[in-house]
Scaffold this motif. Sequence first.
Motif, mmCIF file in Angstrom:
data_model
loop_
_atom_site.group_PDB
_atom_site.id
_atom_site.type_symbol
_atom_site.label_atom_id
_atom_site.label_comp_id
_atom_site.label_asym_id
_atom_site.label_seq_id
_atom_site.Cartn_x
_atom_site.Cartn_y
_atom_site.Cartn_z
ATOM 1 N N ARG A 1 -22.894 88.891 -45.942
ATOM 2 C CA ARG A 1 -21.863 88.543 -44.957
ATOM 3 C C ARG A 1 -20.467 88.567 -45.573
ATOM 4 N NH1 ARG A 1 -23.338 83.223 -42.578
ATOM 5 N NH2 ARG A 1 -22.845 82.527 -44.675
ATOM 6 N N VAL B 1 -28.060 87.680 -44.149
ATOM 7 C CA VAL B 1 -26.610 87.514 -44.254
ATOM 8 C C VAL B 1 -26.192 86.705 -45.479
ATOM 9 C CG1 VAL B 1 -26.219 87.786 -41.776
ATOM 10 C CG2 VAL B 1 -26.615 85.491 -42.720
ATOM 11 N N GLU C 1 -21.224 88.994 -39.000
ATOM 12 C CA GLU C 1 -22.565 88.600 -38.598
ATOM 13 C C GLU C 1 -23.081 89.479 -37.470
ATOM 14 O OE1 GLU C 1 -22.165 84.447 -37.778
ATOM 15 O OE2 GLU C 1 -22.386 83.877 -39.898
#
Length: 242
Positions: free
Chosen positions: A104, A138, A126
Amino acid sequence: MEYTLWARGLRRHYGSGPSLVRAVDDVDLAVAPGETVGIVGASGSGKSTLLHLLGGLDRPDGGEVWLAGRRLDGLSETAAARVRRRGIGFVFQAFHLVDELTARENVELPALLAGTSRRAARRRAEDLLERVGLADRVGQLPGRLSGGQRQRVAVARALVNDPGLLLADEPTGNLDSAAATDVLRLFGALRAEGRTVVIVTHDSRVAGTADRLITMRDGAFTDETVLGRPAAGSAALAGLDL
């Protein structure tokens, strides 16, 4: 017609005299909005050098590069970096992810550098990771991801600022067959939704996702083939609404 990417008389030479290498030699290229162009050729034919020139990562010895109506090759490095940050997404063979950042954080980093708020950048990162099938990864560092997963993170990162142009250099070059198939589907989805993409590749399957295929040899274009375009609703693209 206005082109997303346009280059004229592009040259990049190394050395001199008997040792002169014409890595890119008087290349002309025009890429229309929504077009996917594949560039193929043997190793050392100049493909990657050309891609670096088109993306403003290297400066040509001669010729011009225009992106969305703005000349790129004449800009200062600071100005060129701003254009790249907003207007071009890059996908490299070696991924070039930051090892100390999670998936992420790698995706949201270009958005933060472009001035997007942290909250919006995180939401965008995301969303993109979910769309490339990595919603459950993530928080993982790159070292905990497979090669195919790392390349999908790289594709998400390239898209985070919604660039007008995506440049990909051997995106399946370091992947096994199964991982390459996953990335191939991503590029098929990008093509189906009408993104503008230039792909340098040795992989005939990746080349097959292009609207137009250009062969390069000794720094010059030698052949061009217009390929058919699959239906946007192809089953291979299901669930990849990028």
